[in-house]
Design an enzyme around this catalytic site. Sequence first.
Site, mmCIF file in Angstrom:
data_model
loop_
_atom_site.group_PDB
_atom_site.id
_atom_site.type_symbol
_atom_site.label_atom_id
_atom_site.label_comp_id
_atom_site.label_asym_id
_atom_site.label_seq_id
_atom_site.Cartn_x
_atom_site.Cartn_y
_atom_site.Cartn_z
ATOM 1 N N HIS A 96 0.811 -1.211 0.000
ATOM 2 C CA HIS A 96 0.000 0.000 0.000
ATOM 3 C C HIS A 96 0.850 1.268 0.000
ATOM 4 O O HIS A 96 0.335 2.358 0.236
ATOM 5 C CB HIS A 96 -0.931 0.012 1.222
ATOM 6 C CG HIS A 96 -2.015 -1.004 1.145
ATOM 7 N ND1 HIS A 96 -2.817 -1.328 2.240
ATOM 8 C CD2 HIS A 96 -2.444 -1.787 0.125
ATOM 9 C CE1 HIS A 96 -3.672 -2.262 1.877
ATOM 10 N NE2 HIS A 96 -3.460 -2.560 0.611
ATOM 11 N N CYS B 223 2.441 13.536 -6.805
ATOM 12 C CA CYS B 223 1.573 14.611 -7.249
ATOM 13 C C CYS B 223 0.115 14.155 -7.224
ATOM 14 O O CYS B 223 -0.184 12.973 -7.400
ATOM 15 C CB CYS B 223 1.969 15.038 -8.666
ATOM 16 S SG CYS B 223 1.100 16.515 -9.254
ATOM 17 N N CYS C 185 1.979 12.536 -12.940
ATOM 18 C CA CYS C 185 2.582 11.252 -12.563
ATOM 19 C C CYS C 185 2.894 10.406 -13.791
ATOM 20 O O CYS C 185 3.963 9.806 -13.897
ATOM 21 C CB CYS C 185 1.635 10.482 -11.640
ATOM 22 S SG CYS C 185 1.378 11.220 -10.017
ATOM 23 N N CYS D 155 4.082 19.709 -5.658
ATOM 24 C CA CYS D 155 4.841 18.888 -6.595
ATOM 25 C C CYS D 155 6.013 19.706 -7.132
ATOM 26 O O CYS D 155 5.818 20.839 -7.607
ATOM 27 C CB CYS D 155 3.936 18.441 -7.741
ATOM 28 S SG CYS D 155 4.805 17.587 -9.087
ATOM 29 N N CYS E 191 5.231 20.254 -11.286
ATOM 30 C CA CYS E 191 4.125 21.045 -11.842
ATOM 31 C C CYS E 191 3.517 22.027 -10.846
ATOM 32 O O CYS E 191 2.721 22.882 -11.233
ATOM 33 C CB CYS E 191 3.053 20.123 -12.399
ATOM 34 S SG CYS E 191 2.038 19.306 -11.125
#
Length: 319
Positions: free
Chosen positions: A148, A156, A162, A202, A205
């Site tokens: 997980h 992001c 991504c 991020c 971006c």
Amino acid sequence: MSLVYLRERDAVAVPPPSTSAERHAALENAAEAIIHADGLLFTAGAGMGVDSGLPDFRGTTTGLFAGVTEMTYEQMSDDRHFLEDPLFAWGVNSAQMNMYRKADPHSGYLTLKKWAEQLGKEYFVWTSNIDGQFRKAGFPAERIVTCHGEMEYLQCTDRKCCQAGGENHVWSSANLPSKVEVDATTLRLVDASLLETPAFRCPRCGSVARPNVWFCSDQNYWSHPARHEASSRYRRWLETMHEGNKRLVVIECGAGLAIPAVRCEGEDAVEHAGEGSFLVRVNPSDCRVPAHRGIGLPFAAAHGLCLLDKIVQQHLNQA
């Protein structure tokens, strides 16, 4: 709770030992299996962290935010909150992340690591926990599969970003502040300006960042390349164990029934391995095991592994 699991697996499982003599016999059998195994697989669910002071997430009185909100853990564990209410999303996740940072691995982790080193057997760790405790305990990253994800990393919230790949699509969460104020009633960050700082953005971006973990409702989880590589190594190792009919012993700690991924992983791994393979399930409550190749130990992780280690060491000293 997984109805499919209960119907198809747990419903036909057998109960754990109930008397002192039966528990001692189960510990003896588990110790013998560990010593004579060709390979070891350590699996763990949320219950593994309880002895380190971490909550069990879904407990009605001991869950992560029990008594604070009427929302269930599953409702809070949804990546849409990062887009619709990032102050709430980061309030919940900051509290969780800081709790993990402060926690130290309990003695059970060290017992498993001792067996890995002392017995000299090939091994892997497979866990649904995102708390980084196995890493803190000194297990090498290449031997840990976190199905997980882990709070150690961020990604992001923009899936297109991504998908673009590159070196910054998953990055360390080390720059996040260790202390942030969270409103005790709303679970939202008090200082909204924090989300405008680079630590919460991020680096490619500029969109809001999120933990690189799989949420219960998740449309945007992006696996870390190193995690994918560890998973591939684990799968190749497990295939080798199965194809060679090797004796595999799975030591499972604190894996519950709500999302039984850990339980299924261990059960399946043992089912396809060679003779002498066993699942050793350490769990104070959900300790039923498959009738074939299962040993149930009705203890909390740290205590159960301590009891088991005493017998393992006795056998090794007598050899």
